[in-house]
Design a protein around this motif. Structure first.
Motif, mmCIF file in Angstrom:
data_model
loop_
_atom_site.group_PDB
_atom_site.id
_atom_site.type_symbol
_atom_site.label_atom_id
_atom_site.label_comp_id
_atom_site.label_asym_id
_atom_site.label_seq_id
_atom_site.Cartn_x
_atom_site.Cartn_y
_atom_site.Cartn_z
ATOM 1 N N TYR A 19 -0.033 5.194 -0.467
ATOM 2 C CA TYR A 19 -0.366 5.455 1.016
ATOM 3 C C TYR A 19 0.525 5.610 2.499
ATOM 4 O O TYR A 19 1.061 4.548 2.392
ATOM 5 N N TRP A 32 -5.320 -9.700 -1.428
ATOM 6 C CA TRP A 32 -4.397 -8.660 -1.725
ATOM 7 C C TRP A 32 -3.908 -8.067 -3.061
ATOM 8 O O TRP A 32 -3.887 -6.677 -3.000
ATOM 9 N N ASP A 77 -8.253 4.587 -5.105
ATOM 10 C CA ASP A 77 -7.668 5.272 -5.324
ATOM 11 C C ASP A 77 -9.220 5.973 -5.925
ATOM 12 O O ASP A 77 -9.072 7.408 -5.903
ATOM 13 N N GLY A 96 -7.225 -1.869 -5.339
ATOM 14 C CA GLY A 96 -6.580 -0.626 -4.965
ATOM 15 C C GLY A 96 -7.343 0.426 -6.141
ATOM 16 O O GLY A 96 -7.179 1.478 -5.688
ATOM 17 N N HIS A 97 -8.058 0.206 -6.556
ATOM 18 C CA HIS A 97 -8.836 0.754 -8.070
ATOM 19 C C HIS A 97 -9.891 1.435 -7.367
ATOM 20 O O HIS A 97 -9.869 3.062 -7.338
ATOM 21 N N TRP A 121 0.920 -1.415 0.251
ATOM 22 C CA TRP A 121 -0.090 -0.119 -0.017
ATOM 23 C C TRP A 121 0.864 1.120 0.046
ATOM 24 O O TRP A 121 0.319 2.463 -0.456
ATOM 25 N N SER A 154 -8.723 -4.170 -13.362
ATOM 26 C CA SER A 154 -9.711 -4.561 -12.369
ATOM 27 C C SER A 154 -11.454 -5.679 -12.534
ATOM 28 O O SER A 154 -11.863 -5.375 -13.817
ATOM 29 N N ARG A 192 2.161 2.301 -3.102
ATOM 30 C CA ARG A 192 0.593 2.786 -4.325
ATOM 31 C C ARG A 192 0.247 4.004 -3.457
ATOM 32 O O ARG A 192 -0.529 4.713 -4.032
#
Length: 426
Positions: free
Chosen positions: A123, A317, A327, A323-324, A118, A414, A121
């Motif tokens: 975060y 995970w 975001d 993640g999409h 993360w 995704s 990414r």
């Protein structure tokens, strides 16, 4: 005041940086749909707990924070913490960060690699252990043998602790501590100066997904939630039916009232994405769809059901849609496609989807099953669908299909799905 970090300290030195006595600027505001039987002190949990650095220098840091009392003593919770600045070695990156709380599943622990994923990414991420233990550094954390029990740890997380202690006082039960410790981790990460407390999310895997369903209803301060595998309605159908069969009717009802996520999902107010597989051994699609349905319709809720998705921590995970989705809601990223309920029209199926996301809809498919096996033991068949400007077209499933649904995949891989259509109402 909170001291600036990261900074260098000897590993043998622990330093308490924060106190729960700070004034609450943004307490949890319970939903009107939260049941009166919920057992947590939300005012207390809204305050950042005291914490101590175990390692304040590594790319992925580690710490312990103070949990609620268990067996007559306060508890310690171990966690990993990472940010873009710590993993990339550039402190300038750590400003106004979105944050995510990562909840492990059964047999799991705090996972360093999850927090790092993360952080890469963009975060701030905290991943805590919810079994009163910590992983042994340098050894495979996925092997349960590579854990060390904390001297002041809370309850363990085996099935006996999840079901066998239902007649104990509420504050002695695993679910009580697990949910409290997740909320405390949220309060802690929100207190860090590099974190934008208005952009926080939560995701969990398996039993962590189960906890995410509860926490999302209890802690109104989250802004996005992604439960993976885990759901509610476990007494209707789940891996643990034999556990419930061993309870008296009174104890079974007590478990449902206190710990089944179906009590808390109606209180969810933030966007939520449910991620699961068609054949999950623990959380079958009938209970899963009931859990999805009980979230209020005025909440942005989406599904991502993958045919025979593997059940594991990495499997839970890694899907890009997690993640999409985060975001989209925490970083103003491109939205996932939103789809309607598929409709049979003559010899084909039509699926409406949000035209604002048309550029993201790279491919689509329809999936169905015709056998008479258990809901999580079906053999599935798939056919490609045609993506048009604002509609997706697919061949009609066979008349003897037991259940079927459609999926849409974006350019980044995704996957989102429609609701599951059951031949027999669930």
């Amino acid at each position: 005041m909170l001291l600036s970090y990261p900074f260098s300290i000897p590993l043998y030195l622990t330093l308490v940086l924060w106190s729960a006595s700070v004034v609450l600027a943004d307490p949890i505001e319970p939903s009107a749909n939260l049941p009166q039987t919920q057992p947590w002190d939300l005012t207390q949990l809204s305050a950042a707990p005291e914490f101590t650095w175990v390692d304040a220098d590594s790319p992925v840091r580690s710490l312990t924070y103070v949990g609620d009392e268990f067996d007559g003593h306060p508890t310690s919770v171990f966690a990993y913490y990472a940010t873009p600045g710590t993993v990339l070695g550039d402190k300038s990156l750590d400003k106004h960060l979105p944050a995510v709380v990562c909840i492990h599943g059964g047999g799991g622990t705090a996972f360093r690699e999850w927090a790092e994923l993360w952080a890469k990414r963009g975060y701030a991420a905290i991943a805590m252990d919810l079994a009163g233990s910590r992983p042994i550094e340098g050894k495979n954390p996925h092997d349960q043998k590579n854990r060390t029990r904390l001297a002041d740890g809370g309850p363990f997380h085996g099935d006996q602790h999840k079901f066998g202690h239902i007649n104990d006082p509420v504050h002695q039960q695993w679910q009580y501590h697990a949910v409290a410790n997740v909320i405390l981790a949220h309060s802690l990460i929100r207190s860090f100066p590099e974190v934008d407390k208005k952009r926080t999310g939560v995701t969990g895997i398996s039993w962590g997904g189960y906890l995410t369903c509860i926490v999302a209803g209890v802690d109104s301060r989250f802004h996005a939630a992604v439960p993976v595998y885990g759901c509610g309605y476990l007494t209707d159908n789940s891996k643990w039916l034999d556990r419930f069969a061993q309870m008296t009717p009174e104890l079974k009802q007590r478990w449902i009232t206190l710990w089944d996520p179906k009590q808390y999902l109606p209180a969810v107010s933030m966007p939520i994405l449910f991620v699961n597989g068609t054949n999950d051994f623990a959380y079958p699609l009938d209970s899963y769809m009931k859990s999805y349905a009980v979230v209020p319709d005025d909440v942005h809720k989406q599904l991502s059901i993958t045919v025979k998705m593997p059940h594991s921590h990495p499997g839970g995970w890694n899907p890009p849609q997690i993640g999409h989705f985060m975001d989209q809601w925490l970083k103003q990223g491109e939205p996932l496609p939103t789809v309607g309920r598929p409709q049979v029209r003559a010899e084909q199926v039509e699926l409406q989807y949000d035209t604002a996301s048309v550029a993201s809809a790279a491919s689509a498919a329809i999936h169905w099953t015709v056998d008479d096996k258990a809901v999580n033991a079906h053999a599935w068949k798939t056919a490609e669908a045609i993506v048009k400007e604002d509609i997706i077209l697919a061949p009609k499933p066979p008349a003897n299909a037991k259940l079927w649904y459609m999926t849409v995949k974006t350019d980044d891989g995704s996957l989102v799905s429609s609701e599951i259509v059951f031949a027999t109402p669930q």
